[in-house]
Design an enzyme around this catalytic site. Structure first.
Site, PDB file in Angstrom:
ATOM      1  N   GLU A  17      73.100  -1.774  37.283  1.00 39.84           N
ATOM      2  CA  GLU A  17      73.915  -2.686  38.093  1.00 39.84           C
ATOM      3  C   GLU A  17      75.300  -2.091  38.263  1.00 39.84           C
ATOM      4  O   GLU A  17      75.906  -1.623  37.294  1.00 39.84           O
ATOM      5  CB  GLU A  17      74.038  -4.067  37.421  1.00 39.84           C
ATOM      6  CG  GLU A  17      74.922  -5.011  38.249  1.00 39.84           C
ATOM      7  CD  GLU A  17      75.154  -6.364  37.605  1.00 39.84           C
ATOM      8  OE1 GLU A  17      74.209  -7.153  37.531  1.00 39.84           O
ATOM      9  OE2 GLU A  17      76.298  -6.621  37.164  1.00 39.84           O
ATOM     10  N   THR A  48      76.560  -6.150  42.809  1.00 38.92           N
ATOM     11  CA  THR A  48      76.992  -7.544  42.695  1.00 38.92           C
ATOM     12  C   THR A  48      77.672  -7.995  43.984  1.00 38.92           C
ATOM     13  O   THR A  48      78.086  -7.190  44.818  1.00 38.92           O
ATOM     14  CB  THR A  48      77.941  -7.767  41.497  1.00 38.92           C
ATOM     15  OG1 THR A  48      79.148  -7.066  41.742  1.00 38.92           O
ATOM     16  CG2 THR A  48      77.332  -7.318  40.189  1.00 38.92           C
ATOM     17  N   HIS A  77      72.895  -8.382  45.601  1.00 41.69           N
ATOM     18  CA  HIS A  77      73.082  -9.741  45.096  1.00 41.69           C
ATOM     19  C   HIS A  77      73.582 -10.627  46.244  1.00 41.69           C
ATOM     20  O   HIS A  77      74.340 -10.164  47.106  1.00 41.69           O
ATOM     21  CB  HIS A  77      74.112  -9.776  43.970  1.00 41.69           C
ATOM     22  CG  HIS A  77      73.707  -9.005  42.742  1.00 41.69           C
ATOM     23  ND1 HIS A  77      74.243  -9.256  41.504  1.00 41.69           N
ATOM     24  CD2 HIS A  77      72.820  -8.000  42.561  1.00 41.69           C
ATOM     25  CE1 HIS A  77      73.716  -8.434  40.610  1.00 41.69           C
ATOM     26  NE2 HIS A  77      72.853  -7.645  41.241  1.00 41.69           N
ATOM     27  N   ALA A 122      70.184 -21.872  42.696  1.00 40.44           N
ATOM     28  CA  ALA A 122      69.585 -20.635  43.218  1.00 40.44           C
ATOM     29  C   ALA A 122      68.188 -20.891  43.784  1.00 40.44           C
ATOM     30  O   ALA A 122      67.745 -20.183  44.695  1.00 40.44           O
ATOM     31  CB  ALA A 122      69.527 -19.584  42.112  1.00 40.44           C
ATOM     32  N   TYR A 142      68.347 -16.347  31.582  1.00 41.63           N
ATOM     33  CA  TYR A 142      69.353 -16.408  30.511  1.00 41.63           C
ATOM     34  C   TYR A 142      68.678 -16.551  29.147  1.00 41.63           C
ATOM     35  O   TYR A 142      68.316 -17.661  28.741  1.00 41.63           O
ATOM     36  CB  TYR A 142      70.314 -17.589  30.782  1.00 41.63           C
ATOM     37  CG  TYR A 142      71.006 -17.421  32.112  1.00 41.63           C
ATOM     38  CD1 TYR A 142      72.259 -16.838  32.183  1.00 41.63           C
ATOM     39  CD2 TYR A 142      70.376 -17.781  33.311  1.00 41.63           C
ATOM     40  CE1 TYR A 142      72.881 -16.628  33.408  1.00 41.63           C
ATOM     41  CE2 TYR A 142      70.985 -17.566  34.535  1.00 41.63           C
ATOM     42  CZ  TYR A 142      72.240 -16.986  34.576  1.00 41.63           C
ATOM     43  OH  TYR A 142      72.847 -16.769  35.791  1.00 41.63           O
ATOM     44  N   HIS A 146      71.395 -20.790  30.089  1.00 46.84           N
ATOM     45  CA  HIS A 146      72.583 -20.758  30.962  1.00 46.84           C
ATOM     46  C   HIS A 146      73.653 -21.657  30.331  1.00 46.84           C
ATOM     47  O   HIS A 146      73.342 -22.739  29.823  1.00 46.84           O
ATOM     48  CB  HIS A 146      72.199 -21.261  32.363  1.00 46.84           C
ATOM     49  CG  HIS A 146      73.333 -21.196  33.333  1.00 46.84           C
ATOM     50  ND1 HIS A 146      74.170 -22.274  33.562  1.00 46.84           N
ATOM     51  CD2 HIS A 146      73.795 -20.178  34.104  1.00 46.84           C
ATOM     52  CE1 HIS A 146      75.083 -21.915  34.454  1.00 46.84           C
ATOM     53  NE2 HIS A 146      74.880 -20.655  34.804  1.00 46.84           N
TER      54      HIS A 146
HETATM   55  P1  FAD Z   1      70.654 -21.346  38.843  1.00 40.28           P
HETATM   56  O1  FAD Z   1      69.318 -20.728  38.670  1.00 40.28           O
HETATM   57  O2  FAD Z   1      70.839 -22.244  40.012  1.00 40.28           O
HETATM   58  O3  FAD Z   1      71.020 -22.151  37.512  1.00 40.28           O
HETATM   59  C1  FAD Z   1      72.348 -22.620  37.299  1.00 40.28           C
HETATM   60  C2  FAD Z   1      72.320 -23.838  36.385  1.00 40.28           C
HETATM   61  O4  FAD Z   1      71.735 -24.947  37.073  1.00 40.28           O
HETATM   62  C3  FAD Z   1      71.492 -23.644  35.109  1.00 40.28           C
HETATM   63  O5  FAD Z   1      72.132 -24.332  34.080  1.00 40.28           O
HETATM   64  C4  FAD Z   1      70.163 -24.302  35.457  1.00 40.28           C
HETATM   65  O6  FAD Z   1      69.483 -24.764  34.301  1.00 40.28           O
HETATM   66  C5  FAD Z   1      70.621 -25.454  36.355  1.00 40.28           C
HETATM   67  N1  FAD Z   1      69.615 -25.854  37.337  1.00 40.28           N
HETATM   68  C6  FAD Z   1      68.901 -25.037  38.121  1.00 40.28           C
HETATM   69  N2  FAD Z   1      68.082 -25.775  38.932  1.00 40.28           N
HETATM   70  C7  FAD Z   1      68.292 -27.062  38.624  1.00 40.28           C
HETATM   71  C8  FAD Z   1      67.753 -28.298  39.090  1.00 40.28           C
HETATM   72  N3  FAD Z   1      66.819 -28.334  40.061  1.00 40.28           N
HETATM   73  N4  FAD Z   1      68.202 -29.481  38.544  1.00 40.28           N
HETATM   74  C9  FAD Z   1      69.169 -29.457  37.572  1.00 40.28           C
HETATM   75  N5  FAD Z   1      69.715 -28.323  37.084  1.00 40.28           N
HETATM   76  C10 FAD Z   1      69.279 -27.140  37.610  1.00 40.28           C
HETATM   77  N6  FAD Z   1      77.534 -14.148  39.942  1.00 40.28           N
HETATM   78  C11 FAD Z   1      78.172 -13.776  41.079  1.00 40.28           C
HETATM   79  O7  FAD Z   1      79.041 -14.502  41.562  1.00 40.28           O
HETATM   80  N7  FAD Z   1      77.853 -12.590  41.704  1.00 40.28           N
HETATM   81  C12 FAD Z   1      76.892 -11.758  41.235  1.00 40.28           C
HETATM   82  O8  FAD Z   1      76.623 -10.711  41.820  1.00 40.28           O
HETATM   83  C13 FAD Z   1      76.195 -12.121  40.030  1.00 40.28           C
HETATM   84  N8  FAD Z   1      75.199 -11.353  39.515  1.00 40.28           N
HETATM   85  C14 FAD Z   1      74.484 -11.785  38.415  1.00 40.28           C
HETATM   86  C15 FAD Z   1      73.398 -11.036  37.951  1.00 40.28           C
HETATM   87  C16 FAD Z   1      72.659 -11.451  36.839  1.00 40.28           C
HETATM   88  C17 FAD Z   1      71.481 -10.638  36.381  1.00 40.28           C
HETATM   89  C18 FAD Z   1      73.030 -12.654  36.166  1.00 40.28           C
HETATM   90  C19 FAD Z   1      72.268 -13.099  34.940  1.00 40.28           C
HETATM   91  C20 FAD Z   1      74.089 -13.415  36.610  1.00 40.28           C
HETATM   92  C21 FAD Z   1      74.835 -13.011  37.745  1.00 40.28           C
HETATM   93  N9  FAD Z   1      75.898 -13.764  38.257  1.00 40.28           N
HETATM   94  C22 FAD Z   1      76.561 -13.369  39.403  1.00 40.28           C
HETATM   95  C23 FAD Z   1      76.332 -14.987  37.577  1.00 40.28           C
HETATM   96  C24 FAD Z   1      75.622 -16.249  38.118  1.00 40.28           C
HETATM   97  O9  FAD Z   1      76.016 -16.486  39.455  1.00 40.28           O
HETATM   98  C25 FAD Z   1      76.042 -17.423  37.225  1.00 40.28           C
HETATM   99  O10 FAD Z   1      75.509 -17.261  35.944  1.00 40.28           O
HETATM  100  C26 FAD Z   1      75.736 -18.809  37.787  1.00 40.28           C
HETATM  101  O11 FAD Z   1      76.435 -19.735  36.953  1.00 40.28           O
HETATM  102  C27 FAD Z   1      74.266 -19.200  37.766  1.00 40.28           C
HETATM  103  O12 FAD Z   1      73.545 -18.539  38.688  1.00 40.28           O
HETATM  104  P2  FAD Z   1      71.927 -18.675  38.739  1.00 40.28           P
HETATM  105  O13 FAD Z   1      71.489 -18.011  39.978  1.00 40.28           O
HETATM  106  O14 FAD Z   1      71.336 -18.253  37.461  1.00 40.28           O
HETATM  107  O15 FAD Z   1      71.820 -20.284  38.912  1.00 40.28           O
END
Ligand code: FAD
Length: 294
Positions: A17, A48, A77, A122, A142, A146
């Site tokens: 990355e 990213t 990303h 997401a 995570y 998370h």
């Molecule tokens: P989600 O999968 O949406 O989850 C976020 C939270 O919402 C979790 O607590 C989950 O349990 C909860 N949730 C999900 N769906 C539901 C639902 N239906 N009902 C209730 N709760 C729910 N950030 C950036 O800004 N740019 C980047 O390029 C970037 N790259 C990353 C790469 C990796 C490999 C990782 C692990 C993280 C990265 N991040 C990046 C950080 C990421 O954007 C944050 O961690 C963000 O807070 C969560 O993103 P997610 O896509 O995992 O969210």
């Protein structure tokens, strides 16, 4: 090439990355890093986007260079929480137009003052992309849960929704305790999530990382790492060597445990990427049936 194909062909996928330089910084820096990585050829490089909520548009530009000039598959990303559907559609179209075939669909970090409500999770972005295109969609996972989730079981339940909407592989948040990670994988598999998962490894080679990125993710620091930091924090060269040794050991153990891939958070540091690759590539090549040249 779609990354899902790589997982079908290989026992262990190996990727890096990188992050785009800040908008006012010299873009040449990242190209220098990439040219230093030229001979390594990871299976793909992820770039990213908008980290910390910044509106960084250089992801597309760098993805294009990675693909066309370095001949390495990019994983771009894409975040959604601070964007409207139109903005996400524009960004996606831009990526598809330059030939990107793989996108990491993320919610993104919350930014104070930004109130956009088109996307909450997401999984919604995944559904949106899937309606729009058949490119490969990766997701984040995570191993320690998370930070906003109530507990890890709920977090895995939410992840299953994301995968069911079209995620074809997962990249893990960084972690330092392999036993915890392997237990997490068992839970994920029990929950019926069967897409490949790559272990996210960040070599801790600079004292600033301990208070910065590691603190931000909330990753647990095993006592072995704390001892390393306490001993070598004031000795950059020793910390560099110790961090490379720790990450190498961690990766060898994960490969021995049969993980499907390693995603290295190289923090744009080509030297660290090279050193770790020298240590582990012969093992990855063996696993993948690549003939060794002496
Ligand atoms: P989600 O999968 O949406 O989850 C976020 C939270 O919402 C979790 O607590 C989950 O349990 C909860 N949730 C999900 N769906 C539901 C639902 N239906 N009902 C209730 N709760 C729910 N950030 C950036 O800004 N740019 C980047 O390029 C970037 N790259 C990353 C790469 C990796 C490999 C990782 C692990 C993280 C990265 N991040 C990046 C950080 C990421 O954007 C944050 O961690 C963000 O807070 C969560 O993103 P997610 O896509 O995992 O969210």
């Amino acid at each position: 090439m779609k990354i899902s194909k790589l997982f079908k062909e290989k026992k262990a996928v190996y990727s890096f990355e990188i992050f785009p330089p800040k908008i006012n910084d010299d873009i040449g820096k990242i190209y220098k890093t990439l040219s230093e990585l030229k001979n390594i050829k990871p299976d793909y490089i992820s770039i990213t986007y908008s980290a910390g909520g910044s509106k960084n548009s250089r992801t597309k530009e760098i993805a294009q260079i990675v693909k066309n000039d370095y001949n390495i598959e990019p994983l771009a990303h894409l975040t959604c929480i601070n964007s409207t559907r139109e903005e996400v559609a524009d960004a996606l179209r831009g990526l598809i137009d330059i030939g990107v075939e793989n996108v990491l669909a993320l919610r993104g970090d919350r930014v104070e003052g930004e109130v956009k409500s088109d996307f909450k999770y997401a999984s919604e972005l995944t559904e949106f992309i899937r309606q729009y295109s058949d490119i490969d969609i990766a997701g984040a996972c995570y191993p320690e849960g998370h930070p906003e989730s109530v507990n890890i079981v709920e977090d895995i339940r939410h992840m299953k929704i994301k995968v069911d909407k079209g995620v074809s592989h997962l990249n893990s948040q960084l972690f330092f305790d392999n036993d915890d990670y392997l237990k997490y994988l068992d839970m994920v598999r029990l929950a019926g999530i069967d897409v490949p998962i790559q272990a996210g490894i960040m070599p801790l080679v600079k004292a600033s990382q301990f208070g910065g990125i590691v603190k931000m993710t909330g990753a647990k620091l095993p006592s072995k790492i704390s001892r390393m930091y306490n001993k070598f924090a004031d000795d950059p060269e020793a910390l560099m060597e110790a961090g490379i040794a720790y990450a190498t050991d961690q990766i060898v153990d994960l490969l021995s445990s049969g993980v499907e891939g390693i995603h290295l958070y190289i923090m744009n540091n080509a030297y660290v990427a090279k050193r770790i690759t020298e240590n582990i590539k012969p093992i990855i090549d063996k696993l993948n049936g690549v003939k060794q040249t002496v």
